[in-house]
Scaffold this motif. Structure first.
Motif, PDB file in Angstrom:
ATOM      1  N   LYS A 131      55.333  27.862  50.837  1.00 28.38           N
ATOM      2  CA  LYS A 131      54.184  27.564  49.978  1.00 28.38           C
ATOM      3  C   LYS A 131      54.625  27.268  48.543  1.00 28.38           C
ATOM      4  O   LYS A 131      55.471  27.959  47.993  1.00 28.38           O
ATOM      5  CB  LYS A 131      53.216  28.745  49.978  1.00 28.38           C
ATOM      6  CG  LYS A 131      52.551  29.014  51.318  1.00 28.38           C
ATOM      7  CD  LYS A 131      51.675  30.256  51.275  1.00 28.38           C
ATOM      8  CE  LYS A 131      51.050  30.531  52.642  1.00 28.38           C
ATOM      9  NZ  LYS A 131      50.270  31.795  52.649  1.00 28.38           N
ATOM     10  N   GLY A 132      54.043  26.236  47.971  1.00 28.77           N
ATOM     11  CA  GLY A 132      54.277  25.913  46.581  1.00 28.77           C
ATOM     12  C   GLY A 132      55.554  25.144  46.302  1.00 28.77           C
ATOM     13  O   GLY A 132      55.826  24.792  45.149  1.00 28.77           O
ATOM     14  N   LYS A 133      56.334  24.847  47.334  1.00 24.58           N
ATOM     15  CA  LYS A 133      57.607  24.148  47.159  1.00 24.58           C
ATOM     16  C   LYS A 133      57.432  22.636  47.314  1.00 24.58           C
ATOM     17  O   LYS A 133      56.462  22.151  47.897  1.00 24.58           O
ATOM     18  CB  LYS A 133      58.642  24.649  48.162  1.00 24.58           C
ATOM     19  CG  LYS A 133      59.033  26.102  47.984  1.00 24.58           C
ATOM     20  CD  LYS A 133      59.764  26.325  46.674  1.00 24.58           C
ATOM     21  CE  LYS A 133      60.223  27.753  46.500  1.00 24.58           C
ATOM     22  NZ  LYS A 133      60.921  27.963  45.206  1.00 24.58           N
ATOM     23  N   ILE A 134      58.413  21.914  46.791  1.00 23.96           N
ATOM     24  CA  ILE A 134      58.506  20.469  47.046  1.00 23.96           C
ATOM     25  C   ILE A 134      59.674  20.281  47.996  1.00 23.96           C
ATOM     26  O   ILE A 134      60.833  20.500  47.631  1.00 23.96           O
ATOM     27  CB  ILE A 134      58.725  19.677  45.744  1.00 23.96           C
ATOM     28  CG1 ILE A 134      57.618  19.989  44.737  1.00 23.96           C
ATOM     29  CG2 ILE A 134      58.769  18.172  46.047  1.00 23.96           C
ATOM     30  CD1 ILE A 134      57.753  19.258  43.414  1.00 23.96           C
ATOM     31  N   PHE A 135      59.365  19.916  49.222  1.00 22.33           N
ATOM     32  CA  PHE A 135      60.352  19.853  50.306  1.00 22.33           C
ATOM     33  C   PHE A 135      60.643  18.401  50.650  1.00 22.33           C
ATOM     34  O   PHE A 135      59.736  17.625  50.960  1.00 22.33           O
ATOM     35  CB  PHE A 135      59.819  20.580  51.543  1.00 22.33           C
ATOM     36  CG  PHE A 135      60.864  20.857  52.586  1.00 22.33           C
ATOM     37  CD1 PHE A 135      61.496  22.082  52.656  1.00 22.33           C
ATOM     38  CD2 PHE A 135      61.218  19.872  53.511  1.00 22.33           C
ATOM     39  CE1 PHE A 135      62.456  22.347  53.619  1.00 22.33           C
ATOM     40  CE2 PHE A 135      62.186  20.117  54.470  1.00 22.33           C
ATOM     41  CZ  PHE A 135      62.806  21.365  54.531  1.00 22.33           C
ATOM     42  N   GLY A 136      61.908  18.012  50.572  1.00 23.96           N
ATOM     43  CA  GLY A 136      62.306  16.644  50.870  1.00 23.96           C
ATOM     44  C   GLY A 136      62.866  16.497  52.273  1.00 23.96           C
ATOM     45  O   GLY A 136      63.610  17.358  52.743  1.00 23.96           O
ATOM     46  N   ILE A 137      62.500  15.416  52.943  1.00 27.62           N
ATOM     47  CA  ILE A 137      63.071  15.053  54.240  1.00 27.62           C
ATOM     48  C   ILE A 137      63.678  13.669  54.082  1.00 27.62           C
ATOM     49  O   ILE A 137      62.968  12.691  53.827  1.00 27.62           O
ATOM     50  CB  ILE A 137      62.011  15.050  55.352  1.00 27.62           C
ATOM     51  CG1 ILE A 137      61.388  16.444  55.497  1.00 27.62           C
ATOM     52  CG2 ILE A 137      62.621  14.607  56.683  1.00 27.62           C
ATOM     53  CD1 ILE A 137      60.170  16.483  56.393  1.00 27.62           C
ATOM     54  N   ILE A 138      65.003  13.599  54.183  1.00 25.20           N
ATOM     55  CA  ILE A 138      65.688  12.328  53.928  1.00 25.20           C
ATOM     56  C   ILE A 138      66.464  11.878  55.153  1.00 25.20           C
ATOM     57  O   ILE A 138      66.991  12.694  55.917  1.00 25.20           O
ATOM     58  CB  ILE A 138      66.632  12.436  52.704  1.00 25.20           C
ATOM     59  CG1 ILE A 138      67.164  11.058  52.306  1.00 25.20           C
ATOM     60  CG2 ILE A 138      67.771  13.428  52.955  1.00 25.20           C
ATOM     61  CD1 ILE A 138      67.803  11.008  50.940  1.00 25.20           C
TER      62      ILE A 138
ATOM     63  N   ILE B  87      58.079  15.455  50.859  1.00 27.45           N
ATOM     64  CA  ILE B  87      58.466  14.112  50.427  1.00 27.45           C
ATOM     65  C   ILE B  87      59.408  13.500  51.460  1.00 27.45           C
ATOM     66  O   ILE B  87      60.541  13.942  51.625  1.00 27.45           O
ATOM     67  CB  ILE B  87      59.179  14.153  49.061  1.00 27.45           C
ATOM     68  CG1 ILE B  87      58.378  14.955  48.032  1.00 27.45           C
ATOM     69  CG2 ILE B  87      59.490  12.744  48.583  1.00 27.45           C
ATOM     70  CD1 ILE B  87      57.100  14.320  47.589  1.00 27.45           C
ATOM     71  N   VAL B  88      58.938  12.483  52.166  1.00 29.83           N
ATOM     72  CA  VAL B  88      59.784  11.746  53.103  1.00 29.83           C
ATOM     73  C   VAL B  88      60.349  10.532  52.386  1.00 29.83           C
ATOM     74  O   VAL B  88      59.602   9.748  51.777  1.00 29.83           O
ATOM     75  CB  VAL B  88      58.977  11.305  54.338  1.00 29.83           C
ATOM     76  CG1 VAL B  88      59.735  10.250  55.131  1.00 29.83           C
ATOM     77  CG2 VAL B  88      58.678  12.503  55.234  1.00 29.83           C
TER      78      VAL B  88
ATOM     79  N   ASP C 165      65.312  13.988  41.841  1.00 30.89           N
ATOM     80  CA  ASP C 165      64.329  14.022  40.763  1.00 30.89           C
ATOM     81  C   ASP C 165      63.241  15.066  40.980  1.00 30.89           C
ATOM     82  O   ASP C 165      62.716  15.615  40.001  1.00 30.89           O
ATOM     83  CB  ASP C 165      63.664  12.652  40.599  1.00 30.89           C
ATOM     84  CG  ASP C 165      64.594  11.620  39.990  1.00 30.89           C
ATOM     85  OD1 ASP C 165      65.642  12.024  39.440  1.00 30.89           O
ATOM     86  OD2 ASP C 165      64.286  10.424  40.082  1.00 30.89           O
ATOM     87  N   ILE C 166      62.878  15.344  42.247  1.00 29.98           N
ATOM     88  CA  ILE C 166      61.641  16.102  42.448  1.00 29.98           C
ATOM     89  C   ILE C 166      61.740  17.307  43.382  1.00 29.98           C
ATOM     90  O   ILE C 166      60.982  18.268  43.229  1.00 29.98           O
ATOM     91  CB  ILE C 166      60.522  15.139  42.953  1.00 29.98           C
ATOM     92  CG1 ILE C 166      59.151  15.811  42.874  1.00 29.98           C
ATOM     93  CG2 ILE C 166      60.815  14.645  44.363  1.00 29.98           C
ATOM     94  CD1 ILE C 166      57.991  14.898  43.216  1.00 29.98           C
ATOM     95  N   CYS C 167      62.652  17.311  44.323  1.00 27.05           N
ATOM     96  CA  CYS C 167      62.587  18.302  45.402  1.00 27.05           C
ATOM     97  C   CYS C 167      63.260  19.637  45.061  1.00 27.05           C
ATOM     98  O   CYS C 167      64.230  19.698  44.327  1.00 27.05           O
ATOM     99  CB  CYS C 167      63.209  17.735  46.679  1.00 27.05           C
ATOM    100  SG  CYS C 167      62.318  16.313  47.325  1.00 27.05           S
ATOM    101  N   ASP C 168      62.708  20.712  45.644  1.00 31.71           N
ATOM    102  CA  ASP C 168      63.300  22.046  45.554  1.00 31.71           C
ATOM    103  C   ASP C 168      64.246  22.293  46.730  1.00 31.71           C
ATOM    104  O   ASP C 168      65.298  22.902  46.567  1.00 31.71           O
ATOM    105  CB  ASP C 168      62.213  23.125  45.576  1.00 31.71           C
ATOM    106  CG  ASP C 168      61.223  22.980  44.441  1.00 31.71           C
ATOM    107  OD1 ASP C 168      61.672  22.842  43.296  1.00 31.71           O
ATOM    108  OD2 ASP C 168      60.003  22.997  44.706  1.00 31.71           O
ATOM    109  N   GLU C 169      63.828  21.828  47.897  1.00 26.96           N
ATOM    110  CA  GLU C 169      64.592  22.029  49.125  1.00 26.96           C
ATOM    111  C   GLU C 169      64.628  20.726  49.907  1.00 26.96           C
ATOM    112  O   GLU C 169      63.816  19.827  49.681  1.00 26.96           O
ATOM    113  CB  GLU C 169      63.968  23.156  49.964  1.00 26.96           C
ATOM    114  CG  GLU C 169      63.979  24.498  49.232  1.00 26.96           C
ATOM    115  CD  GLU C 169      63.227  25.588  49.971  1.00 26.96           C
ATOM    116  OE1 GLU C 169      62.591  25.290  51.008  1.00 26.96           O
ATOM    117  OE2 GLU C 169      63.264  26.745  49.524  1.00 26.96           O
ATOM    118  N   ILE C 170      65.577  20.641  50.832  1.00 26.69           N
ATOM    119  CA  ILE C 170      65.795  19.367  51.529  1.00 26.69           C
ATOM    120  C   ILE C 170      66.278  19.596  52.944  1.00 26.69           C
ATOM    121  O   ILE C 170      66.999  20.564  53.226  1.00 26.69           O
ATOM    122  CB  ILE C 170      66.830  18.511  50.746  1.00 26.69           C
ATOM    123  CG1 ILE C 170      67.128  17.204  51.462  1.00 26.69           C
ATOM    124  CG2 ILE C 170      68.087  19.277  50.490  1.00 26.69           C
ATOM    125  CD1 ILE C 170      68.133  16.322  50.752  1.00 26.69           C
TER     126      ILE C 170
END
Length: 350
Positions: A36-43, A202-203, A212-217
């Motif tokens: 919760k509350g995180k910005i999670f990236g999927i690359i 974020i995909v 630039d934006i993600c906390d986790e990936i």
């Protein structure tokens, strides 16, 4: 699920049937947690399964095997009514903005709640609030054709937020935008994350977006997660070759063949790459080794930046001195716990 977990994948696989009635596995034993509350990236590259993965979160795609949880609800097991209720808590934006050209911006934003139990005045107030939130209050009566690409994406974000979702899924949301507009949209998403506490997924296929934006990936390759963790740890110490290739696209800590040819190393000189691998404070290494070992350290390439408040990057230097001085300097550098030291040998840094 733990109280901090919003989305959880447990051994999720997804297959599609091809025209030849064969199974094509798009996701393979995926395990991940989005807090919760995180910005999670999927690359991942095109075809890696990124879009399919996030469509499993809101149940647009069903899983072939495994479980997907949203909070404490197993998405695959929900009734149609319950799934609709959960989807109301999940917003989504795409590369294409999908705005209705014959409707005003206000009408586009209002679409998800148009047939809700809210009265017209309440809907009008919510639309106004959302347009103010994305910086477009003056565009309420305009039409999509009069907007730029960045403005259209802001409208799409406002529409996705109209139901006050707990999570916003962003599927290649900046891929169709120029770099400057991309940066403005990422800044907006960061602002929304902080001000609303909304979780973002974020995909992307661009590592710069992750930086630039993600906390986790999570790094996805042919349907498998090959690496995942917090962004800083992944950037300073990537394990998978694919992750390293992605990170190299954002790093200037490289040396071209043309530059290498101009250096003309002597037998005693060494070309050395120093990379920061921890969040300890940056110390003046060049000054330290120059004074300590009476050696010349010439900086060829420098790329040090701050990622999430921690040093990232490093230097490429030429050590110039007598053989014993160079050896002692390299020994000292390799003993430092906050850096990785590689020496150029046989055409590459080792």
């Amino acid at each position: 699920m733990a109280s901090s977990e919003l989305v959880k994948f447990q051994h999720v696989s997804k297959s599609f049937k091809t025209s030849k009635k064969k199974e094509h596995e798009v996701l393979k034993d995926v395990n991940l947690v989005i807090r919760k509350g995180k910005i999670f990236g999927i690359i991942g590259y095109s075809g890696a399964g990124k879009s399919t993965l996030i469509r499993c979160i809101n149940g647009i795609e069903d899983t072939t095997q495994g479980k997907v949880f949203f909070e404490d609800k197993e998405i695959n097991q929900l009734s149609k009514k319950s799934l609709r209720q959960v989807r109301g808590q999940i917003g989504m934006i795409f590369q294409q903005f999908n705005l209705m050209p014959a409707r005003t911006i206000a009408e586009n934003v209002a679409l998800p709640i148009r047939y809700s139990k809210l009265g017209k005045q309440k809907i009008k107030e919510k639309v106004k609030k959302m347009l103010e939130l994305v910086g477009l209050p003056e565009k309420a009566n305009a039409y999509p054709s009069s907007l730029s690409g960045g403005q259209k994406q802001r409208v799409a974000i406002a529409r996705a937020l109209i139901n006050d979702p707990k999570i916003l899924l962003c599927d290649e949301a900046t891929s169709a935008l120029d770099p400057q507009t991309t940066q403005s949209i990422l800044e907006l998403l960061k602002k929304l994350n902080k001000s609303l506490g909304i979780t973002l997924v974020i995909v992307t296929h661009e590592m710069q977006v992750v930086e630039d934006i993600c906390d986790e990936i999570a790094v996805l390759n042919k349907g498998k997660i090959v690496e995942q963790g917090d962004v800083y740890s992944i950037f300073v110490n990537p394990q998978a070759e694919l992750t390293k290739r992605f990170i190299n696209t954002t790093s200037k800590l490289n040396i071209s063949d043309s530059l290498l040819n101009t250096i003309n190393l002597t037998e005693e000189q060494r070309l050395v790459k120093i990379t920061y691998i921890s969040d300890e404070a940056v110390v003046p290494l060049i000054s330290i080794i120059s004074l300590k070992f009476k050696i010349k350290a010439n900086i060829i390439v420098g790329d040090i930046k701050i990622l999430r408040g921690k040093p990232l990057g490093g230097l490429i230097i030429v050590l110039d001195g007598e053989s014993a001085q160079v050896t002692d300097t390299l020994k000292y550098l390799k003993e430092q716990k906050n850096i990785q030291v590689e020496v150029y040998q046989n055409g590459r840094f080792l």
